[in-house]
Scaffold this active site. Structure first.
Site, PDB file in Angstrom:
ATOM      1  N   HIS A 211       0.811  -1.208   0.000  1.00 50.36           N
ATOM      2  CA  HIS A 211       0.000   0.000   0.000  1.00 50.36           C
ATOM      3  C   HIS A 211       0.850   1.266   0.000  1.00 50.36           C
ATOM      4  O   HIS A 211       0.374   2.350  -0.308  1.00 50.36           O
ATOM      5  CB  HIS A 211      -0.996  -0.030   1.169  1.00 50.36           C
ATOM      6  CG  HIS A 211      -2.131  -0.974   0.901  1.00 50.36           C
ATOM      7  ND1 HIS A 211      -3.373  -0.836   1.429  1.00 50.36           N
ATOM      8  CD2 HIS A 211      -2.196  -2.079   0.125  1.00 50.36           C
ATOM      9  CE1 HIS A 211      -4.160  -1.814   1.004  1.00 50.36           C
ATOM     10  NE2 HIS A 211      -3.454  -2.582   0.217  1.00 50.36           N
ATOM     11  N   SER A 215       0.185  -1.207  -6.294  1.00 50.88           N
ATOM     12  CA  SER A 215       0.300  -2.404  -7.129  1.00 50.88           C
ATOM     13  C   SER A 215       1.026  -2.106  -8.438  1.00 50.88           C
ATOM     14  O   SER A 215       0.853  -1.037  -9.016  1.00 50.88           O
ATOM     15  CB  SER A 215      -1.098  -2.921  -7.479  1.00 50.88           C
ATOM     16  OG  SER A 215      -1.823  -3.217  -6.323  1.00 50.88           O
ATOM     17  N   ASP A 240     -12.159  -9.948  -6.975  1.00 48.21           N
ATOM     18  CA  ASP A 240     -11.530 -10.927  -6.089  1.00 48.21           C
ATOM     19  C   ASP A 240     -12.541 -11.957  -5.606  1.00 48.21           C
ATOM     20  O   ASP A 240     -12.216 -13.138  -5.447  1.00 48.21           O
ATOM     21  CB  ASP A 240     -10.896 -10.228  -4.878  1.00 48.21           C
ATOM     22  CG  ASP A 240      -9.528  -9.642  -5.220  1.00 48.21           C
ATOM     23  OD1 ASP A 240      -9.019  -9.927  -6.315  1.00 48.21           O
ATOM     24  OD2 ASP A 240      -8.972  -8.900  -4.392  1.00 48.21           O
ATOM     25  N   GLU A 283       6.366 -33.857  -0.175  1.00 50.14           N
ATOM     26  CA  GLU A 283       5.139 -33.353  -0.773  1.00 50.14           C
ATOM     27  C   GLU A 283       5.448 -32.714  -2.125  1.00 50.14           C
ATOM     28  O   GLU A 283       6.561 -32.219  -2.339  1.00 50.14           O
ATOM     29  CB  GLU A 283       4.528 -32.300   0.158  1.00 50.14           C
ATOM     30  CG  GLU A 283       4.064 -32.873   1.475  1.00 50.14           C
ATOM     31  CD  GLU A 283       2.625 -33.349   1.399  1.00 50.14           C
ATOM     32  OE1 GLU A 283       2.411 -34.486   0.933  1.00 50.14           O
ATOM     33  OE2 GLU A 283       1.737 -32.584   1.796  1.00 50.14           O
TER      34      GLU A 283
HETATM   35  C1  HEM Z   1       0.480 -21.759   6.948  1.00 49.58           C
HETATM   36  C2  HEM Z   1      -0.552 -22.456   7.275  1.00 49.58           C
HETATM   37  C3  HEM Z   1      -0.516 -23.976   7.394  1.00 49.58           C
HETATM   38  C4  HEM Z   1      -0.006 -24.911   6.519  1.00 49.58           C
HETATM   39  C5  HEM Z   1       0.660 -24.661   5.163  1.00 49.58           C
HETATM   40  C6  HEM Z   1      -0.261 -26.230   7.116  1.00 49.58           C
HETATM   41  C7  HEM Z   1       0.088 -27.456   6.542  1.00 49.58           C
HETATM   42  C8  HEM Z   1      -0.179 -28.704   7.077  1.00 49.58           C
HETATM   43  C9  HEM Z   1       0.070 -29.959   6.423  1.00 49.58           C
HETATM   44  C10 HEM Z   1       0.713 -30.133   5.036  1.00 49.58           C
HETATM   45  C11 HEM Z   1      -0.358 -30.954   7.243  1.00 49.58           C
HETATM   46  C12 HEM Z   1      -0.341 -32.463   6.977  1.00 49.58           C
HETATM   47  C13 HEM Z   1      -1.684 -32.890   6.418  1.00 49.58           C
HETATM   48  C14 HEM Z   1      -1.842 -34.381   6.367  1.00 49.58           C
HETATM   49  O1  HEM Z   1      -1.182 -35.009   5.525  1.00 49.58           O
HETATM   50  O2  HEM Z   1      -2.617 -34.903   7.152  1.00 49.58           O
HETATM   51  C15 HEM Z   1      -0.863 -30.343   8.438  1.00 49.58           C
HETATM   52  C16 HEM Z   1      -1.386 -31.037   9.532  1.00 49.58           C
HETATM   53  C17 HEM Z   1      -1.857 -30.435  10.696  1.00 49.58           C
HETATM   54  N1  HEM Z   1      -1.945 -29.073  10.956  1.00 49.58           N
HETATM   55 FE1  HEM Z   1      -1.431 -27.579   9.666  1.00 49.58          FE
HETATM   56  N2  HEM Z   1      -0.886 -26.060   8.332  1.00 49.58           N
HETATM   57  C18 HEM Z   1      -1.043 -24.708   8.552  1.00 49.58           C
HETATM   58  C19 HEM Z   1      -1.615 -24.124   9.654  1.00 49.58           C
HETATM   59  C20 HEM Z   1      -2.011 -24.800  10.820  1.00 49.58           C
HETATM   60  C21 HEM Z   1      -2.452 -24.157  12.047  1.00 49.58           C
HETATM   61  C22 HEM Z   1      -2.546 -22.646  12.309  1.00 49.58           C
HETATM   62  C23 HEM Z   1      -2.748 -25.156  12.924  1.00 49.58           C
HETATM   63  C24 HEM Z   1      -3.264 -24.920  14.356  1.00 49.58           C
HETATM   64  C25 HEM Z   1      -2.787 -25.575  15.328  1.00 49.58           C
HETATM   65  C26 HEM Z   1      -2.519 -26.431  12.273  1.00 49.58           C
HETATM   66  C27 HEM Z   1      -2.720 -27.700  12.837  1.00 49.58           C
HETATM   67  C28 HEM Z   1      -2.475 -28.907  12.212  1.00 49.58           C
HETATM   68  C29 HEM Z   1      -2.742 -30.204  12.798  1.00 49.58           C
HETATM   69  C30 HEM Z   1      -3.344 -30.473  14.190  1.00 49.58           C
HETATM   70  C31 HEM Z   1      -2.353 -31.162  11.843  1.00 49.58           C
HETATM   71  C32 HEM Z   1      -2.403 -32.696  12.002  1.00 49.58           C
HETATM   72  C33 HEM Z   1      -3.710 -33.266  11.555  1.00 49.58           C
HETATM   73  C34 HEM Z   1      -3.628 -33.810  10.152  1.00 49.58           C
HETATM   74  O3  HEM Z   1      -2.607 -34.369   9.784  1.00 49.58           O
HETATM   75  O4  HEM Z   1      -4.624 -33.689   9.436  1.00 49.58           O
HETATM   76  N3  HEM Z   1      -2.057 -26.165  11.001  1.00 49.58           N
HETATM   77  N4  HEM Z   1      -0.763 -28.966   8.312  1.00 49.58           N
END
Ligand code: HEM
Lengths: 408, 261
Positions: A211, A215, A240, A283
């Protein structure tokens, strides 16, 4: 509706000018009138970040970060928690969508020269976001504690053992022990929860910088007056929102009908330190970097090349000396842009395959080309490329474009 | 504007192509030397559902054949009610198994018949016991098997029907291994589990090897993705909604922008 002119609204506005800030940056914000749909991906990335945080926080209410329970706790979410499967698939594929959107956003910047003055800091903040996203996604992938979670972590953290002298110590320190284990899982969960909020902070700075400098646009020329710009609202809010609809259609098609398309079947096998899977692949969004890592025959060299492949983006504004921003007016750069894009796909393809036979050679050639693009081609183009004449102004170009129809 | 729209579509096409490229090359690699064919499954496709009769027969095959070696630790007996078993039937199936519970008020562990809330009782108390009874090989838990192998249901069906009486000429079989043309490496430690008439179907369907393999695979596809039907039917509604909303937003966008030129 609260109004900043009277009553409670005015009371708040006089003490904390939230209304004028919102008005300034979401409504009146002057935006070039000629942005194309490639400019939708920034707001899409922001929304994806929100989706990741919301689904993540709810998942964390049911998830157990312990080596003996993590896998089953995720399966419990899938089976016993109401709409747990939906939350989990939204989060899992949200990661994929986040990278698709951000990669498109970055290549948009490369094509239209959005990293050039005065947007260098804006560009840097974007790269910082990319690095943080990579760290976050890497640590998230460990959480379900399947075979790929475990072995992917083992391979990637082991990279640091290439650091001279203290390599092994660094790895032990990262793991919190002598193998990838419960301490590793716990710290990765902690950081996986933390980093997205750090990303939010950097995103706010990214928008602040945006800002300040405004842009860029497909012509790559500055806005020269009110005739070149339109207010953000309603023009870009509605555009958007339409983009968001298309995004959701793609995202939800994957979530509901191909939820495991981007995943590895091996991650549905609980982690087993005694059984190494035949091919360990990260991945998809890491594959090009994985290919660069393996292209260098020396371990330390590979690690350096891999980090350099991202860090080089920080100095891009000084490697590309061309004054003209947009590839529309840079006939040669435009071709090399597409070649570079193809090169990145080739690297991704090599990264998905075992490092054998022709993949070794292709990977090495593609890696050399990747760096040559930045270190040789761009500086030379800056010196020798004959650019096409730039239009007088955005407004002038828009009115003539209405007659001749716009060109890529 | 046309050009812009084209670029937009191209962006998504490129992203999808990237996915396909990476996704497919990975799997083509892993299943390179495997022989299994694509089967028709009622649960494939956007309207896919599990065939209830096949699930019932598949459950029977699992109980009478596979359950002596393989566990199903993520599935509870109550889940059977989700696929149209009655509560009575599910209770009866549960009660055929004993589980350890306790300690009771005197501090003793005791066994009792399994209840609806229990998970399917595993055939062996631990991995060592399972290996001991299986020549050193470990029969893996089958709950997620269909999701945990490239090829999914097709692969599973391939393994169950992929046994040959004798290894082809020149193939040296290791001790306690059986030739299977769908299993990676072709040598599997699981003896052929299904033969003609291994079970007698309650509904009178002829129990051929193909039929039983298909039924038990359907059952295991359900144990791997019990949410599949809910997911797909909700998905259709959600996508129709998103499509309409997006069309509406597009119309609004056109209208607002038309004021500009
Ligand atoms: C930048 C944002 C985020 C990205 C790119 C991200 C990415 C990921 C990825 C790639 C997985 C593995 C998925 C799978 O194969 O099951 C995962 C799992 C998980 N994430 Fe995130 N995440 C983000 C934000 C968050 C936030 C803010 C939380 C809050 C605590 C969170 C909690 C979890 C939990 C509990 C799992 C395990 C459950 C699962 O595997 O489904 N994530 N995340």
């Amino acid at each position: 509706m609260l109004s900043p002119e009277k009553g409670i609204g005015k009371w708040i506005e006089d003490r904390l000018p939230v209304f004028s800030i919102a008005r300034h940056s979401l409504i009146d914000y002057p935006t070039p009138r000629n942005l194309n749909y490639w400019w939708n991906f920034g707001s899409l990335a922001g929304i994806t970040l929100v989706i990741m945080i919301v689904t993540g926080i709810v998942l964390a209410m049911q998830y157990t970060p312990h080596v003996d329970m993590a896998f089953n706790s995720v399966e419990r979410i899938m089976r016993d928690v109401n709409y747990g499967w939906l939350l989990r698939y939204l989060h899992m594929n949200g990661g994929t969508m986040f990278f698709i959107v951000v990669y498109i956003h970055i290549f948009r910047g490369l094509y239209y020269g959005s990293y050039k003055a005065p947007r260098e800091i804006l560009w840097w903040l974007g790269i910082v976001i990319l690095l943080l996203m990579m760290a976050t996604a890497f640590m998230g992938y460990v959480l379900p504690w399947g075979q790929m979670s475990f072995w992917g972590t083992t391979v990637i953290t082991n990279m640091f053992s290439a650091v001279p002298l203290v390599g092994e110590d660094i790895v032990t320190w990262l793991w919190g022990g002598f193998t990838v284990g419960n301490a590793t899982l716990n710290r990765f969960f902690s950081l996986h929860y933390l980093l997205p909020f750090v990303i939010v902070g950097v995103v706010l700075m990214h928008i602040w910088a945006l800002h300040t400098v405004k842009s860029n646009n497909p012509l790559g020329i500055d806005m020269k007056g009110p005739q070149d710009s339109i207010p953000f609202h309603p023009y870009y809010t509605v555009k958007d929102n339409f983009g968001l609809g298309v995004f959701f259609f793609v995202y939800l098609t994957i979530v509901f009908f191909f939820p495991n398309f981007f995943g590895e079947p091996d991650n549905y096998i609980p982690a087993n330190p005694m059984a190494t899977p035949p091919h360990i692949v990260p991945e998809w969004y890491f594959l090009p970097f994985y290919a660069i890592l393996r292209a260098v025959p020396d371990k330390l060299g590979g690690v350096i090349a891999m980090f350099a492949s991202i860090l080089i983006l920080f100095v891009l504004p000084w490697l590309d000396r061309a004054r003209v921003r947009s590839a529309r007016f840079r006939p040669i750069y435009k071709q090399f842009f597409w070649l570079f894009l193809v090169d990145c796909f080739v690297l991704g393809w090599v990264g998905a395959n075992p490092p054998e036979g022709m993949f070794v050679t292709i990977g090495q050639v593609a890696t050399i080309y990747y760096f040559a693009h930045f270190l040789i081609l761009l500086p030379l183009l800056g010196m020798f490329e004959k650019t096409r004449p730039l239009p007088e102004s955005i407004a002038a170009s828009v009115t003539s474009a209405a007659v001749t129809s716009s060109k890529g | 504007m046309k050009m812009h729209r084209f670029l937009f579509v191209a962006a998504f096409a490129a992203a999808m192509a990237a996915g396909l490229l990476f996704g497919n090359f990975g799997s083509a690699k892993a299943s390179g030397d495997l022989a299994f064919e694509h089967q028709e499954w009622t649960f494939n496709g956007i309207f896919g559902r599990f065939d209830r009769a096949a699930l019932r027969r598949g459950h029977q095959v699992y109980q009478e054949v596979c359950s002596s070696c393989h566990g199903l630790s993520l599935v509870a007996y109550r889940n059977l009610m989700d696929i149209d078993f009655s509560e009575e039937e599910a209770k009866e199936i549960a009660a055929e198994n004993e589980v350890e519970d306790g300690p009771n008020n005197e501090g003793e562990m005791f066994t009792r018949p399994a209840k609806l809330s229990d998970r399917f009782v595993a055939p062996f108390p631990n991995e060592q016991a399972a290996r001991y009874s299986n020549n050193g090989a470990y029969p893996p838990d089958l709950s997620l098997m269909v999701k945990a192998r490239k090829g999914g249901a097709d692969y599973l069906y391939g393994v169950l029907t992929g046994y040959e009486d004798e290894a082809p000429e020149g193939v040296e079989m290791m001790d306690g291994m059986y030739f299977n043309h769908s299993f990676p490496g072709h040598q599997i430690a699981m003896p052929q589990p299904i033969y003609e008439d291994s079970v007698e179907y309650e509904d009178g369907t002829p129990a051929t090897v193909a039929q039983m393999s298909k039924d038990v695979t359907t059952f295991l596809a359900w144990t791997a993705e019990p949410e599949l039907e809910e997911r797909k039917s909700l998905g259709i509604k959600v996508l129709i909604f998103v499509l309409l909303l997006t069309a509406l937003l597009y119309a609004v966008k056109r209208r607002i922008w038309s004021k500009l030129h």
